[in-house]
Scaffold this motif. Structure first.
Motif, PDB file in Angstrom:
ATOM      1  N   ALA A 114     -11.858  24.961  -2.470  1.00 22.22           N
ATOM      2  CA  ALA A 114     -11.015  23.772  -2.255  1.00 22.22           C
ATOM      3  C   ALA A 114     -11.876  22.535  -2.029  1.00 22.22           C
ATOM      4  N   SER A 115     -13.053  22.718  -1.434  1.00 24.74           N
ATOM      5  CA  SER A 115     -13.887  21.533  -1.193  1.00 24.74           C
ATOM      6  C   SER A 115     -14.559  21.056  -2.485  1.00 24.74           C
ATOM      7  N   ASP A 116     -14.775  21.974  -3.457  1.00 24.80           N
ATOM      8  CA  ASP A 116     -15.238  21.501  -4.782  1.00 24.80           C
ATOM      9  C   ASP A 116     -14.201  20.545  -5.352  1.00 24.80           C
ATOM     10  N   ALA A 117     -12.930  20.943  -5.257  1.00 25.45           N
ATOM     11  CA  ALA A 117     -11.850  20.096  -5.783  1.00 25.45           C
ATOM     12  C   ALA A 117     -11.840  18.752  -5.065  1.00 25.45           C
ATOM     13  N   LEU A 136       0.827  -1.221   0.000  1.00 23.89           N
ATOM     14  CA  LEU A 136       0.000   0.000   0.000  1.00 23.89           C
ATOM     15  C   LEU A 136       0.846   1.249   0.000  1.00 23.89           C
ATOM     16  N   VAL A 137       0.177   2.349  -0.350  1.00 26.13           N
ATOM     17  CA  VAL A 137       0.811   3.662  -0.228  1.00 26.13           C
ATOM     18  C   VAL A 137      -0.194   4.642   0.376  1.00 26.13           C
ATOM     19  N   ASP A 138       0.296   5.507   1.238  1.00 22.67           N
ATOM     20  CA  ASP A 138      -0.510   6.576   1.830  1.00 22.67           C
ATOM     21  C   ASP A 138       0.022   7.917   1.347  1.00 22.67           C
ATOM     22  N   PHE A 139      -0.877   8.760   0.884  1.00 22.86           N
ATOM     23  CA  PHE A 139      -0.451  10.124   0.546  1.00 22.86           C
ATOM     24  C   PHE A 139      -1.575  11.106   0.868  1.00 22.86           C
ATOM     25  N   ILE A 140      -1.156  12.346   1.124  1.00 17.00           N
ATOM     26  CA  ILE A 140      -2.132  13.366   1.502  1.00 17.00           C
ATOM     27  C   ILE A 140      -2.254  14.368   0.357  1.00 17.00           C
ATOM     28  N   VAL A 141      -3.483  14.631  -0.050  1.00 17.98           N
ATOM     29  CA  VAL A 141      -3.725  15.631  -1.088  1.00 17.98           C
ATOM     30  C   VAL A 141      -4.339  16.856  -0.421  1.00 17.98           C
ATOM     31  N   GLU A 142      -3.746  18.029  -0.727  1.00 15.15           N
ATOM     32  CA  GLU A 142      -4.292  19.284  -0.200  1.00 15.15           C
ATOM     33  C   GLU A 142      -4.694  20.172  -1.370  1.00 15.15           C
ATOM     34  N   PHE A 143      -5.832  20.811  -1.252  1.00 12.40           N
ATOM     35  CA  PHE A 143      -6.278  21.765  -2.267  1.00 12.40           C
ATOM     36  C   PHE A 143      -6.332  23.143  -1.635  1.00 12.40           C
ATOM     37  N   GLU A 159     -14.349  17.223  -3.655  1.00 13.30           N
ATOM     38  CA  GLU A 159     -15.474  16.392  -4.106  1.00 13.30           C
ATOM     39  C   GLU A 159     -15.228  15.821  -5.503  1.00 13.30           C
ATOM     40  N   LEU A 160     -14.636  16.660  -6.367  1.00 13.46           N
ATOM     41  CA  LEU A 160     -14.342  16.171  -7.718  1.00 13.46           C
ATOM     42  C   LEU A 160     -13.285  15.062  -7.679  1.00 13.46           C
ATOM     43  N   TYR A 161     -12.355  15.221  -6.761  1.00  9.05           N
ATOM     44  CA  TYR A 161     -11.294  14.217  -6.598  1.00  9.05           C
ATOM     45  C   TYR A 161     -11.889  12.866  -6.169  1.00  9.05           C
ATOM     46  N   THR A 162     -12.746  12.890  -5.141  1.00 13.68           N
ATOM     47  CA  THR A 162     -13.319  11.611  -4.682  1.00 13.68           C
ATOM     48  C   THR A 162     -14.278  11.041  -5.745  1.00 13.68           C
ATOM     49  N   THR A 163     -14.967  11.934  -6.466  1.00 15.54           N
ATOM     50  CA  THR A 163     -15.850  11.454  -7.541  1.00 15.54           C
ATOM     51  C   THR A 163     -15.013  10.757  -8.613  1.00 15.54           C
ATOM     52  N   GLY A 164     -13.894  11.373  -8.946  1.00 17.26           N
ATOM     53  CA  GLY A 164     -12.992  10.771  -9.944  1.00 17.26           C
ATOM     54  C   GLY A 164     -12.514   9.402  -9.497  1.00 17.26           C
ATOM     55  N   ILE A 165     -12.143   9.308  -8.232  1.00 15.21           N
ATOM     56  CA  ILE A 165     -11.679   8.013  -7.690  1.00 15.21           C
ATOM     57  C   ILE A 165     -12.798   6.982  -7.791  1.00 15.21           C
ATOM     58  N   ASN A 166     -14.010   7.405  -7.433  1.00 12.93           N
ATOM     59  CA  ASN A 166     -15.110   6.441  -7.407  1.00 12.93           C
ATOM     60  C   ASN A 166     -15.538   5.986  -8.802  1.00 12.93           C
ATOM     61  N   TYR A 167     -15.370   6.858  -9.817  1.00  8.43           N
ATOM     62  CA  TYR A 167     -15.593   6.403 -11.196  1.00  8.43           C
ATOM     63  C   TYR A 167     -14.496   5.447 -11.630  1.00  8.43           C
ATOM     64  N   TYR A 168     -13.294   5.732 -11.174  1.00 12.44           N
ATOM     65  CA  TYR A 168     -12.123   4.917 -11.540  1.00 12.44           C
ATOM     66  C   TYR A 168     -12.251   3.482 -11.018  1.00 12.44           C
ATOM     67  N   ARG A 169     -12.998   3.299  -9.912  1.00 10.26           N
ATOM     68  CA  ARG A 169     -13.114   1.971  -9.286  1.00 10.26           C
ATOM     69  C   ARG A 169     -13.601   0.901 -10.260  1.00 10.26           C
ATOM     70  N   GLU A 170     -14.434   1.314 -11.254  1.00 13.84           N
ATOM     71  CA  GLU A 170     -14.955   0.324 -12.193  1.00 13.84           C
ATOM     72  C   GLU A 170     -13.843  -0.262 -13.065  1.00 13.84           C
ATOM     73  N   HIS A 171     -12.739   0.464 -13.167  1.00 11.31           N
ATOM     74  CA  HIS A 171     -11.717   0.076 -14.146  1.00 11.31           C
ATOM     75  C   HIS A 171     -10.418  -0.399 -13.511  1.00 11.31           C
ATOM     76  N   ILE A 172     -10.491  -0.724 -12.243  1.00 15.40           N
ATOM     77  CA  ILE A 172      -9.299  -1.263 -11.584  1.00 15.40           C
ATOM     78  C   ILE A 172      -9.510  -2.748 -11.305  1.00 15.40           C
ATOM     79  N   LYS A 173      -8.408  -3.446 -11.104  1.00 12.15           N
ATOM     80  CA  LYS A 173      -8.517  -4.892 -10.865  1.00 12.15           C
ATOM     81  C   LYS A 173      -9.179  -5.154  -9.508  1.00 12.15           C
ATOM     82  N   PRO A 174      -9.845  -6.312  -9.393  1.00 11.72           N
ATOM     83  CA  PRO A 174     -10.528  -6.607  -8.118  1.00 11.72           C
ATOM     84  C   PRO A 174      -9.578  -6.694  -6.925  1.00 11.72           C
ATOM     85  N   ALA A 203      -6.177  13.899  -8.893  1.00  7.89           N
ATOM     86  CA  ALA A 203      -6.042  15.092  -8.042  1.00  7.89           C
ATOM     87  C   ALA A 203      -5.721  16.312  -8.898  1.00  7.89           C
ATOM     88  N   GLU A 204      -4.859  16.118  -9.850  1.00  5.11           N
ATOM     89  CA  GLU A 204      -4.504  17.239 -10.738  1.00  5.11           C
ATOM     90  C   GLU A 204      -5.734  17.686 -11.530  1.00  5.11           C
TER      91      GLU A 204
END
Ligand SMILES: [Zn+2]
Length: 480
Positions: free
Chosen positions: A233-236, A209-216, A238-253, A300-301
């Motif tokens: 910053a909170s819009d960013a 695993l890796v842990d990292f902190i993202v700040e906006f 929310e968009l970041y977590t939304t992006g992650i949650n869309y990405y979940r469909e395309h990652i290995k189980p 995040a970017e």
């Protein structure tokens, strides 16, 4: 009739094989078992103390001191505050080779405080609790090291025994800095165990695993009066977590992505100019994890561009999956079979069933059988551990011992409850015996050590280990 004769024959063959497999026990193994048994009440007292201290990552001042003081009183040479971590220490006895190490954790988890009762009932509301049983972990390992120390002292074994007091396993991963410091470089073989709902050798590699902190960072403004002057910053976030949650469909189980929002703004009538989120990516191997990690950083970017804010990513740390050692596990398995199952009283089984009832698990009580050595899976389920990093620099043999009932949610109040009463204590004493017996094998059998090292080299191949840690000192202050 022939069938019956045949099956009787087969049965007696099986019994014979079983009897032959049962390891012969020598005087040194008897001595370590007796040593642990003789110290059982003081080991229980020590683990209960650490259970009640309930200290979290890098703040385990009293817990670390209790273990280090105990080691010192037994005659170990103790080095406190190693690797730049005030609560990390080593306790060593003997000299020369072989050097056998043993790991001991002692940190708790936030918010899990619980009395030693089978229904949810916090000891101190909101305080931490030993939801992973690390109060038992550190003490059992030190108990095993002490039993070995006595044999070195009496001249029955030759070499060095070194206990590692390893803090902050639940957050930050303290062992990373102990490995970076080179504290394991002269060790031949290392032992480790973990509280569990089963008793068996641990031959699954867990997840990297890796842990990292993202700040906006954006621009504050009145949420209604002049929002056009704001960049949220909170819009960013929310968009970041939304992006992650869309990405979940395309990652290995095999991949897991988790996040913990640490700052999402303070009040409703201000456009937040700051947001912070802890992100964790896991996979069953580093390569897979690294690929997903890089993509999440791009998310995040992307989020920062959409919200027109700045962003910053800080690496916290990361761990390797465990390099399993089946040769060493085989030696441990033989000792487990010799020890046999942990025996429970009716009231312990009742306690276990009440825990199962309260947590919605099947009412099967405690599992007392010794599990067989499993096949090592390419893609196991489960958690991660910084023991992975130790296992990449020294061959590591691992045990799971029953300290809680089957089906118990881990990292929960239920584990805290069991870790502070006789079910946990029994698993701890059992682990101390099994670990020290296997250490006796390692001291006595050079051939076993060589075979363990051979497997380690083969599995590691030409991979050059480098810990996933930022430069600079360990984040001890970040924990406060
Ligand atoms: Zn743990």
């Amino acid at each position: 009739m022939r069938k019956i004769v045949l099956s009787v024959l087969l049965m007696s063959c099986t019994l014979l094989t079983y009897a032959q497999k049962k390891p012969k026990i020598n005087a040194n193994k008897k001595a370590v078992m007796a040593s642990v048994e003789g110290r059982a009440s003081e080991l229980i007292e020590l683990s209960d103390k650490i259970w009640a201290y309930e200290e979290i990552a890098f703040q385990e001042t009293q817990s670390s001191k209790a273990l280090a003081d105990y080691a010192e009183a037994q005659g170990f040479e103790v080095k406190r505050g190693v690797a730049g971590i005030p609560t990390a220490f080593t306790a060593e006895y003997g000299s020369g080779e072989p050097v056998i190490g043993i790991l001991g954790e002692f940190d708790a988890l936030p918010g899990l405080s619980q009395k030693a009762v089978p229904t949810k009932d916090p000891r101190n509301v909101g305080a931490p609790g030993h939801g992973c049983g690390h109060n038992l972990f550190g003490v059992a390992s030190l108990g095993a090291a002490t039993a070995i120390k006595e044999l070195i002292e009496n001249g029955e074994l030759e070499g060095t025994v070194r206990f590692y007091g390893t803090p902050a396993e639940e957050k930050f991963f303290g062992k990373l800095w102990m490995v970076r410091e080179g504290l394991f470089d002269d060790v031949d073989v290392c032992m480790d165990w973990h509280p569990s709902a089963e008793t068996k050798v641990a031959v699954q590699k867990g997840l990297a695993l890796v842990d990292f902190i993202v700040e906006f960072e954006g621009q504050a403004a009145h949420a209604s009066g002049d929002p056009w002057n704001g960049r949220s910053a909170s819009d960013a976030l929310e968009l970041y977590t939304t992006g992650i949650n869309y990405y979940r469909e395309h990652i290995k189980p095999t991949v897991r992505i988790h996040y913990h929002i640490q700052d999402g703004g303070q009040v409703v009538n201000v456009v937040p100019d700051y947001a912070k989120i802890w992100t964790r990516v896991r996979d069953t191997n580093r390569e897979g994890m690294e690929k997903v990690w890089k993509h999440v950083e791009r998310i995040a970017e992307g989020a920062s561009i959409m919200a027109d804010v700045d962003y910053k990513i800080n690496l916290v740390s990361g761990v390797h999956e465990v390099l399993v050692n089946r040769t060493g596990a085989g030696a441990l398995q033989a000792n487990l079979e010799y020890l046999g199952p942990i025996e429970y009283t009716d009231s312990e089984q009742d306690f276990a069933k009440k825990i199962q009832e309260s947590t919605g698990a099947e009412l099967v009580g405690l599992e007392s059988e010794i599990g067989p050595m499993e096949e090592t899976l390419e893609n196991p389920m489960g958690g991660s551990t910084d023991v992975g990093d130790v296992s990449y620099v020294v061959p590591t043999i691992r045990l799971s011992a029953t300290t809680a009932p089957k089906g118990t949610p881990w990292h929960s109040w239920a584990v805290v409850a069991c870790s502070g009463m006789s079910i946990g204590h029994k698993g701890m004493v059992y682990a101390a015996k099994a670990l020290s017996m296997t250490m006796v094998d390692l001291y006595e059998k050079e051939k076993l050590r060589e075979e363990v090292k051979e497997e380690f080299k083969e599995r590691k191949g030409d991979y050059e280990y480098k810990g996933i840690v930022p430069d600079g000192p360990p984040p001890v202050d970040a924990a406060n």
